[in-house]
Scaffold this motif. Structure first.
Motif, PDB file in Angstrom:
ATOM      1  N   LYS A 188       1.091  -6.795  -8.985  1.00 27.67           N
ATOM      2  CA  LYS A 188       0.338  -5.565  -9.254  1.00 27.67           C
ATOM      3  C   LYS A 188      -0.222  -4.982  -7.963  1.00 27.67           C
ATOM      4  O   LYS A 188      -0.222  -3.765  -7.750  1.00 27.67           O
ATOM      5  CB  LYS A 188      -0.771  -5.833 -10.264  1.00 27.67           C
ATOM      6  CG  LYS A 188      -1.519  -4.584 -10.691  1.00 27.67           C
ATOM      7  CD  LYS A 188      -2.558  -4.915 -11.761  1.00 27.67           C
ATOM      8  CE  LYS A 188      -3.303  -3.656 -12.203  1.00 27.67           C
ATOM      9  NZ  LYS A 188      -4.320  -3.959 -13.236  1.00 27.67           N
ATOM     10  N   GLY A 189      -0.702  -5.881  -7.083  1.00 23.72           N
ATOM     11  CA  GLY A 189      -1.243  -5.418  -5.814  1.00 23.72           C
ATOM     12  C   GLY A 189      -0.184  -4.792  -4.941  1.00 23.72           C
ATOM     13  O   GLY A 189      -0.420  -3.781  -4.273  1.00 23.72           O
ATOM     14  N   GLU A 200       2.534  -3.278  -6.014  1.00 19.19           N
ATOM     15  CA  GLU A 200       2.872  -1.983  -6.605  1.00 19.19           C
ATOM     16  C   GLU A 200       1.873  -0.912  -6.186  1.00 19.19           C
ATOM     17  O   GLU A 200       2.234   0.238  -5.941  1.00 19.19           O
ATOM     18  CB  GLU A 200       2.915  -2.103  -8.126  1.00 19.19           C
ATOM     19  CG  GLU A 200       4.105  -2.921  -8.637  1.00 19.19           C
ATOM     20  CD  GLU A 200       4.067  -3.105 -10.144  1.00 19.19           C
ATOM     21  OE1 GLU A 200       3.001  -2.806 -10.756  1.00 19.19           O
ATOM     22  OE2 GLU A 200       5.079  -3.549 -10.710  1.00 19.19           O
ATOM     23  N   THR A 201       0.607  -1.313  -6.071  1.00 20.46           N
ATOM     24  CA  THR A 201      -0.426  -0.362  -5.642  1.00 20.46           C
ATOM     25  C   THR A 201      -0.172   0.101  -4.206  1.00 20.46           C
ATOM     26  O   THR A 201      -0.311   1.284  -3.886  1.00 20.46           O
ATOM     27  CB  THR A 201      -1.819  -1.006  -5.745  1.00 20.46           C
ATOM     28  OG1 THR A 201      -2.063  -1.400  -7.096  1.00 20.46           O
ATOM     29  CG2 THR A 201      -2.902  -0.031  -5.296  1.00 20.46           C
ATOM     30  N   ILE A 202       0.227  -0.848  -3.355  1.00 19.41           N
ATOM     31  CA  ILE A 202       0.523  -0.497  -1.962  1.00 19.41           C
ATOM     32  C   ILE A 202       1.739   0.431  -1.892  1.00 19.41           C
ATOM     33  O   ILE A 202       1.752   1.405  -1.139  1.00 19.41           O
ATOM     34  CB  ILE A 202       0.763  -1.771  -1.131  1.00 19.41           C
ATOM     35  CG1 ILE A 202      -0.505  -2.626  -1.102  1.00 19.41           C
ATOM     36  CG2 ILE A 202       1.186  -1.411   0.296  1.00 19.41           C
ATOM     37  CD1 ILE A 202      -0.290  -4.010  -0.526  1.00 19.41           C
ATOM     38  N   GLU A 203       2.770   0.123  -2.675  1.00 23.00           N
ATOM     39  CA  GLU A 203       3.951   0.989  -2.715  1.00 23.00           C
ATOM     40  C   GLU A 203       3.583   2.414  -3.105  1.00 23.00           C
ATOM     41  O   GLU A 203       4.046   3.383  -2.503  1.00 23.00           O
ATOM     42  CB  GLU A 203       4.986   0.420  -3.691  1.00 23.00           C
ATOM     43  CG  GLU A 203       5.738  -0.790  -3.170  1.00 23.00           C
ATOM     44  CD  GLU A 203       6.796  -1.266  -4.155  1.00 23.00           C
ATOM     45  OE1 GLU A 203       6.810  -0.762  -5.299  1.00 23.00           O
ATOM     46  OE2 GLU A 203       7.592  -2.156  -3.798  1.00 23.00           O
ATOM     47  N   GLN A 204       2.767   2.536  -4.144  1.00 20.92           N
ATOM     48  CA  GLN A 204       2.347   3.859  -4.603  1.00 20.92           C
ATOM     49  C   GLN A 204       1.558   4.591  -3.520  1.00 20.92           C
ATOM     50  O   GLN A 204       1.721   5.795  -3.323  1.00 20.92           O
ATOM     51  CB  GLN A 204       1.509   3.723  -5.878  1.00 20.92           C
ATOM     52  CG  GLN A 204       2.302   3.268  -7.096  1.00 20.92           C
ATOM     53  CD  GLN A 204       1.416   2.992  -8.296  1.00 20.92           C
ATOM     54  OE1 GLN A 204       0.196   3.142  -8.221  1.00 20.92           O
ATOM     55  NE2 GLN A 204       2.017   2.570  -9.397  1.00 20.92           N
ATOM     56  N   LYS A 205       0.708   3.852  -2.827  1.00 23.49           N
ATOM     57  CA  LYS A 205      -0.099   4.441  -1.757  1.00 23.49           C
ATOM     58  C   LYS A 205       0.802   4.993  -0.647  1.00 23.49           C
ATOM     59  O   LYS A 205       0.640   6.139  -0.197  1.00 23.49           O
ATOM     60  CB  LYS A 205      -1.050   3.381  -1.195  1.00 23.49           C
ATOM     61  CG  LYS A 205      -1.884   3.834  -0.007  1.00 23.49           C
ATOM     62  CD  LYS A 205      -2.755   2.675   0.483  1.00 23.49           C
ATOM     63  CE  LYS A 205      -3.571   3.074   1.702  1.00 23.49           C
ATOM     64  NZ  LYS A 205      -4.396   1.926   2.190  1.00 23.49           N
ATOM     65  N   HIS A 207       2.825   8.023  -1.843  1.00 25.15           N
ATOM     66  CA  HIS A 207       1.980   9.222  -1.937  1.00 25.15           C
ATOM     67  C   HIS A 207       1.739   9.824  -0.558  1.00 25.15           C
ATOM     68  O   HIS A 207       1.833  11.051  -0.373  1.00 25.15           O
ATOM     69  CB  HIS A 207       0.660   8.861  -2.608  1.00 25.15           C
ATOM     70  CG  HIS A 207      -0.319   9.992  -2.679  1.00 25.15           C
ATOM     71  ND1 HIS A 207      -0.173  11.051  -3.542  1.00 25.15           N
ATOM     72  CD2 HIS A 207      -1.459  10.237  -1.964  1.00 25.15           C
ATOM     73  CE1 HIS A 207      -1.176  11.905  -3.374  1.00 25.15           C
ATOM     74  NE2 HIS A 207      -1.962  11.427  -2.420  1.00 25.15           N
TER      75      HIS A 207
END
Length: 423
Positions: A376-377, A379-384, A387
């Motif tokens: 999950k962590g 995935e958050t970095i990927e999204q960041k 973006h």
């Protein structure tokens, strides 16, 4: 126009241009003086070789208006394209420049089969990108009907194709194939459409891709070339013979040079296209290095036009990518990644063509601490990262995080790009 008559016109315009930039652009006065050349030294077209060259870096270093030759009250339009630092390359147009742009785009559209009776579905993007408005003004110049639908919204594009009866479509070549595939999925019989011609540019494409477009739509696919720094689309365009792009050398004087030495190549030999804008007012450019590789085609065209012809763009001398019509430099990606503490400066850009559209994947190494985190962590970095890159480039990308030390290292220049497109 007879070639010898046009040569006299070119020389007249070149002489006027060098005095104009010497008097109105401090950047060029300094460059001329450093090179020991003065406007009165230009007595023949061959003397253009005495003049200094201009690069994209020069535009970046003089961001945003340092190369403008007129005060801002004479600038009626601003356009911009991606630059290497995240800041755009800015170009300004006077009313005369807009008229020039309309003229060369009108020539291009007529070359591609347009008449005053044409209905043109303009699916290039409107905005800072020069594509949409360039086609728009050219269409109005010849009295054609233009549908300013802009890019995207495929369902609406198909509705307009079917119901509005355009005979010409303008967009990127990859998007035309995507439209054809979506039409096929919806059961739309493309053979019953009124479409006859397509004017495609803003990204590299091949003869094989032309064959596929003409088979699927079916239309005659015409190649157009341009770049924002020179005018936008309309610098050169194929005619219906489809045997090279006629470059409008009464306005854009072309040279093809050895990129390493700056010397002219032999007729028919590949080199870098260098362009001098003979008639622009807002931001005239002397010997601008396009970084695009092509060659002059020898012989006359069966269409009767006497403009010189260049081959389709065969590659570039730098590491710039063109993704869905947008200029992308690895340095732009790197600038984003260094701001992300979880990422390392090791990355690779992978370009694929899926469903006839370009897909850019950014493969990024993360540090040891981050890679041991939960999925999950990550995935958050990927999204960041995704973006932040989209904010810089204006296009969406895929981001794939990989373990530390898995991207190949190089003792020389790092291999940052894997381009899997068959262009």
């Amino acid at each position: 126009m007879d070639v010898s008559v046009r040569a006299s016109l070119q020389l007249y315009r070149l002489k006027e241009l060098v005095w104009y930039v010497y008097d109105h652009v401090p950047f060029y006065k300094k460059k001329f003086d450093e090179k020991g050349v003065h406007p009165r030294d230009i007595r023949s077209l061959e003397d253009i070789r005495l003049l200094p060259m201009t690069t994209k870096t020069d535009l970046r270093d003089n961001y945003p208006y340092g190369l403008f030759a007129v005060p801002m009250e004479k600038i009626v339009r601003i356009h911009a394209s991606s630059g290497t630092t995240g800041k755009p390359t800015v170009v300004g147009y006077t009313a005369s420049d807009i008229a020039l742009w309309s003229e060369v785009m009108a020539r291009s559209l007529v070359s591609a089969g347009a008449t005053k009776h044409s209905i043109i579905q303009n699916a290039y993007g409107y905005g800072l990108f020069t594509g949409g408005l360039g086609v728009h003004y050219g269409a109005e110049r010849i009295g054609a009907t233009v549908i300013p639908i802009s890019g995207g919204n495929t369902a609406r594009q198909l509705l307009v194709l079917e119901d509005f009866g355009p005979d010409i479509i303008t967009c990127t070549p990859s998007y035309s194939l995507y439209l054809a595939e979506e039409a096929h999925k919806k059961g739309l019989n493309l053979h019953k459409l009124n479409l006859k011609y397509g004017l495609f540019g803003a990204e590299p494409w091949s003869e094989a891709m032309r064959d596929e477009i003409e088979r699927m739509l079916p239309i005659k696919a015409i190649n157009i070339y341009g770049l924002s720094e020179i005018i936008g689309p309309g610098v050169a365009c194929e005619c219906l013979e489809q045997k090279g792009l006629h470059i409008y050398d009464d306005h854009f004087y072309p040279e093809i040079l050895n990129p390493a030495t700056g010397e002219p190549v032999a007729p028919g030999e590949q080199g870098e296209l260098v362009i001098t804008t003979l008639t622009k007012e807002g931001i005239p450019l002397i010997r601008y290095r396009t970084r695009d590789l092509t060659r002059f085609l020898v012989g006359e065209c069966a269409c009767g036009r006497t403009y010189p012809r260049i081959d389709r763009i065969m590659g570039r001398t730098d590491d710039m990518l063109i993704i869905r019509g947008v200029n992308v430099f690895p340095s732009q990606i790197e600038e984003v990644l260094v701001q992300v503490e979880e990422a390392s400066p090791h990355y690779v850009l992978i370009v694929d063509r899926e469903n006839n559209l370009d897909v850019l994947t950014v493969m990024v190494e993360v540090n040891d601490r981050v890679f041991s985190d939960e999925i999950k962590g990550l995935e958050t970095i990927e999204q960041k990262i995704r973006h932040e890159i989209q904010n810089v480039l204006g296009i969406s990308v895929m981001v794939k995080l990989v373990e530390p030390r898995t991207i190949e290292r190089s003792e020389g220049k790092a291999k940052r790009i894997i381009d899997n497109r068959k262009l």
